[in-house]
Design a protein around this motif. Structure first.
Motif, PDB file in Angstrom:
ATOM      1  N   THR A  10      23.779  55.481  39.589  1.00 45.68           N
ATOM      2  CA  THR A  10      23.366  54.304  39.435  1.00 45.68           C
ATOM      3  C   THR A  10      23.033  53.829  40.576  1.00 45.68           C
ATOM      4  O   THR A  10      23.545  53.898  41.726  1.00 45.68           O
ATOM      5  CB  THR A  10      24.473  53.293  39.014  1.00 45.68           C
ATOM      6  N   ASN A  11      21.891  53.015  40.746  1.00 48.58           N
ATOM      7  CA  ASN A  11      21.479  52.173  41.941  1.00 48.58           C
ATOM      8  C   ASN A  11      20.992  52.871  43.034  1.00 48.58           C
ATOM      9  O   ASN A  11      21.628  52.518  44.273  1.00 48.58           O
ATOM     10  CB  ASN A  11      22.583  50.788  42.025  1.00 48.58           C
ATOM     11  N   PRO A  25      14.326  61.046  40.928  1.00 56.02           N
ATOM     12  CA  PRO A  25      15.428  61.788  41.334  1.00 56.02           C
ATOM     13  C   PRO A  25      16.126  62.778  40.823  1.00 56.02           C
ATOM     14  O   PRO A  25      15.753  63.111  39.427  1.00 56.02           O
ATOM     15  CB  PRO A  25      16.805  60.754  41.367  1.00 56.02           C
ATOM     16  N   TYR A  26      16.368  64.198  41.384  1.00 52.83           N
ATOM     17  CA  TYR A  26      17.044  65.298  40.568  1.00 52.83           C
ATOM     18  C   TYR A  26      18.143  65.778  41.427  1.00 52.83           C
ATOM     19  O   TYR A  26      18.189  65.337  42.716  1.00 52.83           O
ATOM     20  CB  TYR A  26      15.943  66.476  40.383  1.00 52.83           C
ATOM     21  N   ALA A  27      19.100  66.354  41.075  1.00 53.27           N
ATOM     22  CA  ALA A  27      20.438  66.850  41.714  1.00 53.27           C
ATOM     23  C   ALA A  27      20.370  68.166  41.629  1.00 53.27           C
ATOM     24  O   ALA A  27      20.312  69.157  40.755  1.00 53.27           O
ATOM     25  CB  ALA A  27      21.499  66.329  41.259  1.00 53.27           C
ATOM     26  N   CYS A  45      12.972  56.340  38.161  1.00 53.12           N
ATOM     27  CA  CYS A  45      14.329  55.830  37.656  1.00 53.12           C
ATOM     28  C   CYS A  45      15.409  55.891  38.853  1.00 53.12           C
ATOM     29  O   CYS A  45      15.618  57.017  39.607  1.00 53.12           O
ATOM     30  CB  CYS A  45      14.678  56.561  36.873  1.00 53.12           C
ATOM     31  N   LEU A  46      15.893  54.788  39.231  1.00 54.03           N
ATOM     32  CA  LEU A  46      17.054  54.845  40.227  1.00 54.03           C
ATOM     33  C   LEU A  46      18.380  54.779  39.681  1.00 54.03           C
ATOM     34  O   LEU A  46      19.598  54.690  40.389  1.00 54.03           O
ATOM     35  CB  LEU A  46      17.081  53.643  41.292  1.00 54.03           C
ATOM     36  N   SER A  47      18.677  54.913  38.277  1.00 54.37           N
ATOM     37  CA  SER A  47      19.966  54.796  37.621  1.00 54.37           C
ATOM     38  C   SER A  47      19.970  56.208  36.491  1.00 54.37           C
ATOM     39  O   SER A  47      19.827  55.870  35.557  1.00 54.37           O
ATOM     40  CB  SER A  47      20.302  53.544  36.948  1.00 54.37           C
ATOM     41  N   PRO A  48      19.541  57.278  37.113  1.00 56.18           N
ATOM     42  CA  PRO A  48      19.289  58.619  36.036  1.00 56.18           C
ATOM     43  C   PRO A  48      20.352  58.936  35.357  1.00 56.18           C
ATOM     44  O   PRO A  48      21.608  59.232  36.121  1.00 56.18           O
ATOM     45  CB  PRO A  48      18.808  59.593  37.082  1.00 56.18           C
TER      46      PRO A  48
END
Length: 307
Positions: A10-11, A25-27, A45-48
């Motif tokens: 989140t955020n 984002p990806y992790a 998206c900043l809360s993926p």
């Protein structure tokens, strides 16, 4: 034991740069010296809520560090870091809801969930859904619907939340979409409990990443199987607003292995008819003699009244 790892955040800090929109984002997940893989990217998206899961073996006596690195997907050039965190699996398993929150130095919070898995294969749900005259939430064109399958889990405070385990493709300009058949692990979906609540939520896809809700329906894996047999419609609602219906045209579990410790029920109900379960006979053929042998070998305890 085997465990399954899932992630959401989140955020997060937007590192896309001025005039370049929002980060995608990806992790990347590493356990000890082994890279388990990477999640899908979630655009703008900043809360993926990533749906990719990772499975690994965990031994308490051989504790290894779990490292999560988050990046902004850059089509051309070097990937931009959005934060990283290192945790111990044992700490996550001991936490409320098997989930741990980590504040990232760069900004935002990463949540890591670790779920113990069954020793036997619980199978795969082969699911096909279609929309039946969905409500249009666009102004000048038709909606571009996609759906998520979400499972009920506990957050860091023990409250129930919905975490997606599958996200479908988007069908452009179509209020009667026929989505591609999907395969979802029963372990991931409901932990083998077919009566466990799950939720199907439909969205109108937006390039900005701010997808518009088109209603949801709460159901179970067992109810989905029944809905296919009865051609039942599933009503989509958000609050009191009705957004149309969807229909399951296929909900079939395949690849389910027998649990050596628990025999299947002797009888099952198919198409409304109670009948003998062939898997019950199969279980006793494969594991029944072993169970009897263990019971026979167990030391017998003789009660002796006090003198």
């Amino acid at each position: 034991m085997k465990v399954q790892i899932s992630l959401y955040a989140t955020n997060l800090k937007n590192v896309a740069g001025f005039g370049k929109g929002t980060s995608d984002p990806y992790a990347v997940v590493t356990f000890g010296e082994s890279q388990l893989g990477k999640t899908e990217e979630v655009r703008n998206c900043l809360s993926p809520m990533w749906v990719t899961r990772f499975t690994t073996d965990y031994t308490k006596e051989l504790e290894q560090t779990l490292t999560i690195d988050i990046f902004d997907e850059v089509k051309k050039g070097k990937q931009k870091s959005m934060g990283s965190a290192s945790l111990e699996l044992g700490d996550i398993l001991a936490a409320l809801g098997n989930v741990k929150a980590v504040s990232l130095k760069e900004g935002g919070t990463l949540y890591v969930r670790v779920q113990p898995m069954a020793e036997h294969e619980r199978g795969t749900l082969n699911l096909a859904l279609r929309g039946i005259q969905l409500a249009n939430v666009e102004t000048f064109s038709k909606s571009d619907p996609f759906f998520e399958i979400q499972t009920a889990v506990a957050d860091t405070k023990g409250a129930r939340m919905w975490q997606p385990v599958y996200r479908s493709e988007m069908v452009k300009n179509d209020l009667r979409p026929v989505w591609k058949e999907c395969q979802i692990s029963i372990e991931t979906l409901c932990g083998g409990i077919l009566d466990m609540p799950i939720r199907i939520e439909v969205f109108d896809w937006e390039k900005s990443g701010k997808h518009q809700p088109m209603g949801s329906v709460q159901t179970t894996t067992k109810a989905l199987k029944s809905a296919v047999l009865t051609n039942s419609l599933l009503k989509l609602r958000q609050g009191k607003t009705f957004f149309g219906t969807i229909m399951a045209t296929k909900a079939e579990i395949t690849g389910e292995a027998l649990d050596p410790r628990n025999p299947p029920p002797r009888f099952i109900t198919e198409n409304g008819v109670r009948c003998f379960n062939p898997r019950h006979k199969e279980w006793h053929k494969r594991f029944g003699e072993v169970r009897k042998a263990k019971m026979a070998a167990a030391p017998k305890v003789t009660y002796r009244p006090p003198s």
